[in-house]
Scaffold this active site. Structure first.
Site, short mmCIF file in Angstrom:
data_model
loop_
_atom_site.label_atom_id
_atom_site.label_comp_id
_atom_site.label_asym_id
_atom_site.label_seq_id
_atom_site.Cartn_x
_atom_site.Cartn_y
_atom_site.Cartn_z
N GLY A 36 5.96 -2.48 0.18
CA GLY A 36 5.03 -2.83 -0.89
C GLY A 36 3.65 -2.26 -0.63
O GLY A 36 3.02 -1.65 -1.52
N HIS A 37 3.15 -2.42 0.61
CA HIS A 37 1.86 -1.83 0.96
C HIS A 37 1.92 -0.30 0.86
O HIS A 37 0.98 0.34 0.40
CB HIS A 37 1.47 -2.22 2.39
CG HIS A 37 1.29 -3.68 2.61
ND1 HIS A 37 2.19 -4.44 3.32
CD2 HIS A 37 0.31 -4.54 2.21
CE1 HIS A 37 1.77 -5.69 3.37
NE2 HIS A 37 0.63 -5.78 2.70
N GLN A 152 -4.78 -13.37 -7.17
CA GLN A 152 -5.78 -12.57 -6.44
C GLN A 152 -6.22 -11.37 -7.27
O GLN A 152 -7.41 -11.07 -7.36
CB GLN A 152 -5.20 -12.10 -5.11
CG GLN A 152 -6.08 -11.11 -4.36
CD GLN A 152 -5.47 -10.71 -3.04
OE1 GLN A 152 -5.62 -11.39 -2.04
NE2 GLN A 152 -4.77 -9.59 -3.01
N ILE A 175 6.99 -4.74 -5.33
CA ILE A 175 8.11 -4.02 -4.71
C ILE A 175 9.08 -5.05 -4.16
O ILE A 175 8.67 -5.97 -3.44
CB ILE A 175 7.62 -3.08 -3.59
CG1 ILE A 175 6.57 -2.11 -4.14
CG2 ILE A 175 8.78 -2.33 -2.97
CD1 ILE A 175 7.06 -1.19 -5.24
#
Length: 279
Positions: A36-37, A152, A175
């Site tokens: 995901g990152h 966020q 993801i």
């Protein structure tokens, strides 16, 4: 790619880039990076000349009984992922580099007291403060945030608008693992049974999406169906399931877009979040 530990060094490098007329992207993370990152970093690399990845487990966003000390950390693995994704710098400061007897914090009460903010009262003050600091340190053209942390993302967008940061905020899709579980650093806490049980989050959200697609507009009816699916799983304990306006995070009674359907669910002792957004 460099690993940089100090604010002064990051500023020096970025100033040199800016003198060359290069654009800068920022990907704020707490490390222990996963696919995901990596997707955020890769998008930032496509859209900017240089990319800074912050890798900092921020103490001010953890409550007294939360997992700050046990939160997973692996800077060597993070460095490999960042380099493979094309990042230019990892900013990996110590806590005392970021907070030198700090007395100033950013507070956005109205939209941070709902959803995750109900049970994590100091969380978003810590998030907004550290992100503001990163924006001031790096001064990026664009900053990239995953939609898995949807509240966020909404809060950061509003903060940037309210405080007139000259930064484009880019939200990137969730993801997922092949079986639907949203990728998260906290997934490492789950044992085999809990990992299987955690699929109730994504499964229940699919039910909600299908109901909306089929024309259901009553939010309470949709939320009840989502909760019922989660409650079939004995290891799951719901923190919240809510549907809100994605701009102001205000509770909805009828389906209207843009909307965010968000949840936090404990699987054993591990708190997981997931959501879907319809714009």
């Amino acid at each position: 790619m460099q690993i940089v530990k100090t604010i002064d060094e990051v500023r020096k490098i970025v100033k040199a880039w800016k003198k060359e007329g290069l654009t800068v992207g920022l990907v704020p993370t707490m490390g222990y990076l996963h696919e995901g990152h990596k997707s955020l970093i890769e998008r930032a690399v496509k859209e900017n000349d240089r990319v800074v990845v912050s890798d900092f487990v921020n103490p001010t966003q953890f409550g007294p009984n939360e997992d700050f000390e046990s939160y997973p950390r692996d800077i060597n693995a993070d460095a490999k992922l960042c380099e493979s994704a094309g990042a230019s710098i990892i900013f990996n400061p110590e806590a005392d580099e970021m907070y030198d007897n700090a007395l100033t914090f950013v507070d956005m009460n109205k939209i941070t007291k709902v959803l995750c903010g109900k049970t994590r009262p100091i969380h978003f003050s810590g998030v907004c403060t550290v992100v503001s600091k990163l924006f001031n340190i790096v001064q990026p053209d664009r900053a990239y945030f995953g939609q898995k942390d949807a509240q966020q993302l909404c809060v950061i967008k509003k903060m940037v608008k309210d405080l007139n940061f000259d930064i484009e905020i880019v939200g990137c899709p969730i993801i997922r693992e092949n079986d639907g579980l949203a990728k998260s650093s906290r997934n490492t806490y789950l044992n085999a049974d809990e990992r299987k049980a955690a699929l109730c989050l994504s499964r229940s959200l699919e039910i909600g999406k299908m109901m909306i697609a089929d024309g259901e507009t009553d939010v309470k009816t949709i939320i009840s169906a989502i909760k019922a699916e989660i409650e079939k799983e004995p290891l799951a304990k719901i923190d919240y399931v809510e549907m809100v306006d994605f701009n102001q995070l205000e509770t909805l009674e009828k389906v209207q877009k843009p909307l965010l359907c968000a949840m936090a669910v404990y699987i054993g002792k591990t708190r997981l979040i997931d959501n879907f957004i319809m714009e």
